[in-house]
Design a protein around this motif. Structure first.
Motif, PDB file in Angstrom:
ATOM      1  N   VAL A 129      11.331  26.263  12.639  1.00 29.80           N
ATOM      2  CA  VAL A 129      12.347  26.815  13.554  1.00 29.80           C
ATOM      3  C   VAL A 129      12.677  25.775  14.629  1.00 29.80           C
ATOM      4  CG1 VAL A 129      12.721  28.526  15.378  1.00 29.80           C
ATOM      5  CG2 VAL A 129      11.847  29.257  13.151  1.00 29.80           C
ATOM      6  N   LEU A 130      11.638  25.164  15.176  1.00 26.90           N
ATOM      7  CA  LEU A 130      11.813  24.151  16.227  1.00 26.90           C
ATOM      8  C   LEU A 130      12.630  22.972  15.702  1.00 26.90           C
ATOM      9  CD1 LEU A 130      10.504  24.315  19.062  1.00 26.90           C
ATOM     10  CD2 LEU A 130       8.847  22.614  18.281  1.00 26.90           C
ATOM     11  N   GLN A 131      12.280  22.537  14.482  1.00 32.15           N
ATOM     12  CA  GLN A 131      12.983  21.399  13.860  1.00 32.15           C
ATOM     13  C   GLN A 131      14.461  21.752  13.634  1.00 32.15           C
ATOM     14  OE1 GLN A 131      11.902  20.399   9.747  1.00 32.15           O
ATOM     15  NE2 GLN A 131      11.246  18.401  10.491  1.00 32.15           N
ATOM     16  N   ASN A 132      14.720  22.974  13.159  1.00 34.42           N
ATOM     17  CA  ASN A 132      16.100  23.396  12.917  1.00 34.42           C
ATOM     18  C   ASN A 132      16.879  23.469  14.231  1.00 34.42           C
ATOM     19  OD1 ASN A 132      15.621  23.514  10.207  1.00 34.42           O
ATOM     20  ND2 ASN A 132      15.494  25.744  10.081  1.00 34.42           N
ATOM     21  N   GLU A 133      16.205  23.936  15.303  1.00 32.28           N
ATOM     22  CA  GLU A 133      16.867  23.984  16.613  1.00 32.28           C
ATOM     23  C   GLU A 133      17.238  22.578  17.052  1.00 32.28           C
ATOM     24  OE1 GLU A 133      14.768  28.031  18.440  1.00 32.28           O
ATOM     25  OE2 GLU A 133      14.079  26.046  19.101  1.00 32.28           O
ATOM     26  N   GLN A 134      16.292  21.646  16.871  1.00 31.40           N
ATOM     27  CA  GLN A 134      16.558  20.266  17.309  1.00 31.40           C
ATOM     28  C   GLN A 134      17.668  19.622  16.502  1.00 31.40           C
ATOM     29  OE1 GLN A 134      12.588  18.779  16.916  1.00 31.40           O
ATOM     30  NE2 GLN A 134      12.001  19.372  18.999  1.00 31.40           N
ATOM     31  N   ARG A 135      17.664  19.871  15.184  1.00 29.30           N
ATOM     32  CA  ARG A 135      18.695  19.269  14.328  1.00 29.30           C
ATOM     33  C   ARG A 135      20.038  19.992  14.471  1.00 29.30           C
ATOM     34  NH1 ARG A 135      14.983  18.888   9.108  1.00 29.30           N
ATOM     35  NH2 ARG A 135      14.500  16.688   9.080  1.00 29.30           N
ATOM     36  N   GLY A 136      19.984  21.244  14.951  1.00 26.64           N
ATOM     37  CA  GLY A 136      21.207  22.028  15.068  1.00 26.64           C
ATOM     38  C   GLY A 136      21.717  22.502  13.724  1.00 26.64           C
ATOM     39  N   VAL A 137      20.824  22.610  12.738  1.00 27.96           N
ATOM     40  CA  VAL A 137      21.232  23.070  11.407  1.00 27.96           C
ATOM     41  C   VAL A 137      20.081  23.856  10.784  1.00 27.96           C
ATOM     42  CG1 VAL A 137      20.536  20.894  10.304  1.00 27.96           C
ATOM     43  CG2 VAL A 137      22.214  22.315   9.182  1.00 27.96           C
ATOM     44  N   GLY A 138      20.436  24.881   9.978  1.00 31.85           N
ATOM     45  CA  GLY A 138      19.406  25.726   9.373  1.00 31.85           C
ATOM     46  C   GLY A 138      19.108  26.917  10.250  1.00 31.85           C
TER      47      GLY A 138
ATOM     48  N   MET B  95       0.844  -1.208   0.000  1.00 27.82           N
ATOM     49  CA  MET B  95       0.000   0.000   0.000  1.00 27.82           C
ATOM     50  C   MET B  95       0.873   1.250   0.000  1.00 27.82           C
ATOM     51  SD  MET B  95      -2.681   1.378   2.897  1.00 27.82           S
ATOM     52  CE  MET B  95      -4.088   0.425   2.421  1.00 27.82           C
ATOM     53  N   ILE B  96       0.414   2.264  -0.713  1.00 23.96           N
ATOM     54  CA  ILE B  96       1.099   3.555  -0.700  1.00 23.96           C
ATOM     55  C   ILE B  96       0.190   4.584  -0.027  1.00 23.96           C
ATOM     56  CG2 ILE B  96       1.953   5.488  -2.110  1.00 23.96           C
ATOM     57  CD1 ILE B  96       3.780   3.177  -2.518  1.00 23.96           C
ATOM     58  N   ILE B  97       0.741   5.284   0.965  1.00 25.51           N
ATOM     59  CA  ILE B  97       0.058   6.431   1.555  1.00 25.51           C
ATOM     60  C   ILE B  97       0.812   7.659   1.068  1.00 25.51           C
ATOM     61  CG2 ILE B  97      -0.606   7.608   3.685  1.00 25.51           C
ATOM     62  CD1 ILE B  97      -0.645   4.875   5.057  1.00 25.51           C
ATOM     63  N   ALA B  98       0.184   8.472   0.244  1.00 27.81           N
ATOM     64  CA  ALA B  98       0.828   9.662  -0.326  1.00 27.81           C
ATOM     65  C   ALA B  98       0.497  10.864   0.548  1.00 27.81           C
ATOM     66  CB  ALA B  98       0.309   9.890  -1.743  1.00 27.81           C
ATOM     67  N   ILE B  99       1.530  11.558   1.013  1.00 31.65           N
ATOM     68  CA  ILE B  99       1.308  12.767   1.820  1.00 31.65           C
ATOM     69  C   ILE B  99       1.988  13.938   1.122  1.00 31.65           C
ATOM     70  CG2 ILE B  99       1.558  13.874   4.075  1.00 31.65           C
ATOM     71  CD1 ILE B  99       1.442  11.203   5.382  1.00 31.65           C
ATOM     72  N   ASP B 100       1.180  14.821   0.556  1.00 27.81           N
ATOM     73  CA  ASP B 100       1.699  16.012  -0.117  1.00 27.81           C
ATOM     74  C   ASP B 100       1.328  17.255   0.682  1.00 27.81           C
ATOM     75  OD1 ASP B 100       2.872  14.998  -2.619  1.00 27.81           O
ATOM     76  OD2 ASP B 100       0.835  14.287  -3.021  1.00 27.81           O
ATOM     77  N   GLY B 101       2.041  18.337   0.393  1.00 30.24           N
ATOM     78  CA  GLY B 101       1.716  19.605   1.037  1.00 30.24           C
ATOM     79  C   GLY B 101       2.924  20.513   1.051  1.00 30.24           C
ATOM     80  N   PRO B 102       2.715  21.766   1.442  1.00 29.04           N
ATOM     81  CA  PRO B 102       3.824  22.733   1.446  1.00 29.04           C
ATOM     82  C   PRO B 102       4.828  22.443   2.558  1.00 29.04           C
ATOM     83  CG  PRO B 102       1.872  23.701   2.430  1.00 29.04           C
ATOM     84  CD  PRO B 102       1.455  22.353   1.913  1.00 29.04           C
ATOM     85  N   SER B 103       5.985  23.097   2.487  1.00 28.39           N
ATOM     86  CA  SER B 103       7.022  22.842   3.491  1.00 28.39           C
ATOM     87  C   SER B 103       6.563  23.294   4.872  1.00 28.39           C
ATOM     88  CB  SER B 103       8.332  23.530   3.113  1.00 28.39           C
ATOM     89  OG  SER B 103       8.083  24.827   2.677  1.00 28.39           O
ATOM     90  N   GLY B 104       6.930  22.510   5.857  1.00 27.41           N
ATOM     91  CA  GLY B 104       6.624  22.863   7.237  1.00 27.41           C
ATOM     92  C   GLY B 104       5.228  22.488   7.686  1.00 27.41           C
ATOM     93  N   ALA B 105       4.466  21.781   6.850  1.00 31.58           N
ATOM     94  CA  ALA B 105       3.101  21.395   7.251  1.00 31.58           C
ATOM     95  C   ALA B 105       3.132  20.235   8.248  1.00 31.58           C
ATOM     96  CB  ALA B 105       2.272  21.023   6.026  1.00 31.58           C
ATOM     97  N   GLY B 106       4.307  19.647   8.432  1.00 30.82           N
ATOM     98  CA  GLY B 106       4.449  18.543   9.388  1.00 30.82           C
ATOM     99  C   GLY B 106       4.522  17.185   8.698  1.00 30.82           C
ATOM    100  N   LYS B 107       4.780  17.189   7.394  1.00 30.92           N
ATOM    101  CA  LYS B 107       4.760  15.929   6.641  1.00 30.92           C
ATOM    102  C   LYS B 107       5.746  14.898   7.200  1.00 30.92           C
ATOM    103  CE  LYS B 107       5.686  17.572   2.529  1.00 30.92           C
ATOM    104  NZ  LYS B 107       5.868  19.031   2.798  1.00 30.92           N
ATOM    105  N   SER B 108       6.974  15.346   7.516  1.00 29.66           N
ATOM    106  CA  SER B 108       7.998  14.382   7.955  1.00 29.66           C
ATOM    107  C   SER B 108       7.639  13.735   9.286  1.00 29.66           C
ATOM    108  CB  SER B 108       9.362  15.056   8.083  1.00 29.66           C
ATOM    109  OG  SER B 108       9.767  15.519   6.826  1.00 29.66           O
TER     110      SER B 108
END
Ligand code: DC
Length: 224
Positions: free
Chosen positions: A157-166, A1-14
């Motif tokens: 911003v939160l994700q970049n803080e956690q990853r320490g990059v960006g 099965m494929i679940i396709a998740i599309d949307g703009p950046s930062g919508a929480g897809k990852s």
């Protein structure tokens, strides 16, 4: 099965893809990481970002590989041509370079073919911009995930803080998100747009758990 998740950046897809995949026992495919890897290679090799043919050659020549660990649906490493670019593809420089690279038809042709090969090998949550429209138009579940510009910038911003990059500057991230949305939605090849049969989910005022449950419900219904 494929679940396709599309949307703009930062919508929480990852984050959503990873949790949905964990709950259902699927694997994740982050197609944005593939476009980012080709953008990294282009910058590294000094290839002009408007040279469709040269960019397409990069996408066809360099293997993109994901490193997995047991029990984790998301890859812990991304490699192109053997170089570890896991963190390097998340910088502001690559945020900027990836728009022209992902607009190049020759790059899209090469990466879409790879994505179709990977995804059809198993049960996958595939996230991107054109998954439900171009890559897997017959996906069993299609979601178009959105959120307000501000909510998306706060999360990035939160994700970049956690990853320490960006960048961790809200205004800078917000401006970049709006710039990328415009570029992604107005490009000639595979612009960001919902598939006609996609279920729209606006996550601005939802918890991540609510979004994950809504998508898992759709998948269970599709499984019958
Ligand atoms: O999801 P992301 O922000 O990591 O994606 C990086 C860029 O790649 C984004 O600006 C749009 C592009 N992209 C695309 O054009 N098609 C996809 N399927 C995935 C990403």
């Amino acid at each position: 099965m494929i679940i396709a998740i599309d949307g703009p950046s930062g919508a929480g897809k990852s984050s959503v893809s990873k949790l949905v995949a964990t709950e259902l026992g699927f694997a994740c495919l982050d197609t944005g990481a593939m476009y980012r890897s080709v953008a990294w290679q282009a910058v590294h090799d000094g290839v002009a970002l408007d040279d469709n043919e040269a960019l397409g050659k990069l996408a066809r020549t360099y293997d993109i590989e994901f490193e997995h660990e047991p029990g984790n649906p998301s890859p812990i490493g991304v490699f192109i041509g053997g170089n570890d670019v896991t963190l390097a593809i998340r910088t502001l420089e690559i945020d900027r370079a990836v728009s022209p690279v992902s607009a190049a038809p020759a790059v899209r042709e090469a990466l879409v073919a790879q994505q179709q090969r990977i995804g059809r090998a198993g049960n996958y949550v595939v996230e991107g911009r054109d998954i439900g429209t171009v890559v897997f138009p017959d996906a069993e579940v299609k979601v178009f995930l959105t959120a307000s510009d501000e909510a998306r910038a706060r999360r990035r911003v939160l994700q970049n803080e956690q990853r320490g990059v960006g960048s961790t500057d809200f205004e800078e991230v917000l401006a970049d998100i709006i710039r990328r949305d415009t570029a992604d939605s107005t490009r000639a090849t595979s612009p960001l747009k919902p598939a006609d049969d996609a279920v729209h989910i606006d996550s601005s005022d939802m918890t991540i758990e609510e979004v994950v449950e809504a998508i898992c419900d759709l998948a269970r219904k599709a499984q019958g």
